[in-house]
Scaffold this motif. Structure first.
Motif, PDB file in Angstrom:
ATOM      1  N   TYR A 170      -8.977   0.855  -3.668  1.00 54.18           N
ATOM      2  CA  TYR A 170      -8.420   0.716  -5.005  1.00 54.18           C
ATOM      3  C   TYR A 170      -9.491   0.222  -5.973  1.00 54.18           C
ATOM      4  O   TYR A 170     -10.427  -0.471  -5.582  1.00 54.18           O
ATOM      5  CB  TYR A 170      -7.245  -0.275  -5.005  1.00 54.18           C
ATOM      6  N   SER A 225      -3.816   3.857  -8.377  1.00 58.43           N
ATOM      7  CA  SER A 225      -5.137   3.631  -7.773  1.00 58.43           C
ATOM      8  C   SER A 225      -5.888   2.458  -8.409  1.00 58.43           C
ATOM      9  O   SER A 225      -6.953   2.085  -7.935  1.00 58.43           O
ATOM     10  CB  SER A 225      -5.989   4.897  -7.877  1.00 58.43           C
ATOM     11  N   ALA A 259       0.830  -1.210   0.000  1.00 56.34           N
ATOM     12  CA  ALA A 259       0.000   0.000   0.000  1.00 56.34           C
ATOM     13  C   ALA A 259       0.863   1.259   0.000  1.00 56.34           C
ATOM     14  O   ALA A 259       0.563   2.230  -0.705  1.00 56.34           O
ATOM     15  CB  ALA A 259      -0.960   0.001   1.183  1.00 56.34           C
ATOM     16  N   ALA A 260       1.947   1.257   0.758  1.00 57.55           N
ATOM     17  CA  ALA A 260       2.847   2.423   0.801  1.00 57.55           C
ATOM     18  C   ALA A 260       3.483   2.652  -0.567  1.00 57.55           C
ATOM     19  O   ALA A 260       3.596   3.797  -1.030  1.00 57.55           O
ATOM     20  CB  ALA A 260       3.923   2.225   1.862  1.00 57.55           C
ATOM     21  N   TRP A 261       3.894   1.562  -1.231  1.00 56.67           N
ATOM     22  CA  TRP A 261       4.498   1.690  -2.553  1.00 56.67           C
ATOM     23  C   TRP A 261       3.487   2.211  -3.567  1.00 56.67           C
ATOM     24  O   TRP A 261       3.799   3.101  -4.370  1.00 56.67           O
ATOM     25  CB  TRP A 261       5.059   0.335  -2.999  1.00 56.67           C
ATOM     26  N   LEU A 262       2.262   1.675  -3.534  1.00 59.39           N
ATOM     27  CA  LEU A 262       1.225   2.132  -4.457  1.00 59.39           C
ATOM     28  C   LEU A 262       0.924   3.615  -4.254  1.00 59.39           C
ATOM     29  O   LEU A 262       0.785   4.372  -5.219  1.00 59.39           O
ATOM     30  CB  LEU A 262      -0.048   1.300  -4.279  1.00 59.39           C
ATOM     31  N   ARG A 263       0.833   4.040  -2.996  1.00 57.64           N
ATOM     32  CA  ARG A 263       0.591   5.474  -2.704  1.00 57.64           C
ATOM     33  C   ARG A 263       1.726   6.330  -3.237  1.00 57.64           C
ATOM     34  O   ARG A 263       1.498   7.362  -3.865  1.00 57.64           O
ATOM     35  CB  ARG A 263       0.439   5.697  -1.193  1.00 57.64           C
ATOM     36  N   ALA A 264       2.958   5.919  -2.976  1.00 60.85           N
ATOM     37  CA  ALA A 264       4.126   6.690  -3.423  1.00 60.85           C
ATOM     38  C   ALA A 264       4.167   6.817  -4.941  1.00 60.85           C
ATOM     39  O   ALA A 264       4.624   7.830  -5.471  1.00 60.85           O
ATOM     40  CB  ALA A 264       5.409   6.040  -2.912  1.00 60.85           C
ATOM     41  N   GLU A 265       3.663   5.786  -5.638  1.00 66.03           N
ATOM     42  CA  GLU A 265       3.661   5.788  -7.102  1.00 66.03           C
ATOM     43  C   GLU A 265       2.387   6.408  -7.688  1.00 66.03           C
ATOM     44  O   GLU A 265       2.265   6.512  -8.906  1.00 66.03           O
ATOM     45  CB  GLU A 265       3.823   4.356  -7.631  1.00 66.03           C
ATOM     46  N   GLY A 266       1.441   6.791  -6.835  1.00 67.15           N
ATOM     47  CA  GLY A 266       0.193   7.388  -7.316  1.00 67.15           C
ATOM     48  C   GLY A 266      -0.703   6.403  -8.046  1.00 67.15           C
ATOM     49  O   GLY A 266      -1.466   6.778  -8.938  1.00 67.15           O
ATOM     50  N   LEU A 287      -9.507  -1.042   0.727  1.00 67.20           N
ATOM     51  CA  LEU A 287      -8.611   0.108   0.845  1.00 67.20           C
ATOM     52  C   LEU A 287      -8.907   1.197  -0.187  1.00 67.20           C
ATOM     53  O   LEU A 287      -8.235   2.223  -0.208  1.00 67.20           O
ATOM     54  CB  LEU A 287      -7.153  -0.355   0.724  1.00 67.20           C
TER      55      LEU A 287
END
Length: 194
Positions: A140, A115, A106-113, A138
């Motif tokens: 997505y 969704s 989840a942290a990686w997905l957020r950092a990469e924008g 979450l």
């Protein structure tokens, strides 16, 4: 259907240990590996991110235990790793959900924008379904490429035994009907992503 330019393909547990039929029993969908490979190819060709998830079983007799050949990715996955134009991430986990792996998905997905997630892999009603459910919870936009997954016959409580096809369909109905994910075909995803 629209596939975002940065939609992440999450390839769940496509490991050699799942080929050990004596351990797992009968499986469904013999064409799943070809469908998984085609999704990886499209994602890599279009520069989209791919997340490879590996299950490191803590059970000593599991074909997915670390240090055993079954823990390795299947050859067609391993030969594709590191060859795409987009970002790539390796997640290792000891439970069903890729969201409880290392590093933090989840942290990686957020950092990469990112969704939107597209899921493929093994097993339909276990790690694919659990990851899809968590992704939906979450927030997505989750798509499951149904024919790019497979599972095995299973015995549950009261000696209830269900075949792999029945379990896979029940998983698809729960995910799609319950609003956790859209369950679609590989062909639909490839057409939208190409």
């Amino acid at each position: 259907m629209e596939i975002a330019e940065n939609a992440a393909l999450i390839v769940v547990d496509v490991q050699k240990g799942f080929d050990e039929a004596d351990f797992w029993g009968p499986r469904n969908n013999p064409g799943a590996d070809e469908a998984i490979a085609s999704l990886i190819d499209v994602w890599q060709a279009t520069g989209r991110p791919v997340v490879f998830v590996r299950h490191d079983s803590e059970r000593p007799q599991s074909p997915l235990r670390p240090g055993y050949v079954g823990n390795d990715f299947k050859e067609y996955v391993e030969e594709r790793r590191g060859t795409g134009a987009g970002k790539e991430l390796l997640i290792t986990k000891t439970v069903n959900s890729a969201f409880y792996g290392t590093p933090d998905l989840a942290a990686w997905l957020r950092a990469e924008g990112i969704s939107q997630l597209v899921l493929a892999g093994i097993q339909t009603n276990m790690c694919v379904e659990t990851t899809a459910r968590m992704g939906g919870n979450l927030g997505y936009d989750v798509l499951v490429a149904f024919d790019a997954t497979y599972t095995f016959d299973l015995t549950g409580p009261f000696d209830w035994r269900r075949g792999a096809d029945e379990l896979a369909r029940a998983s698809a109905v729960s995910l799609h009907g319950g609003g956790f994910a859209r369950v679609v075909t590989t062909e639909e995803i490839v057409a939208a992503a190409s």
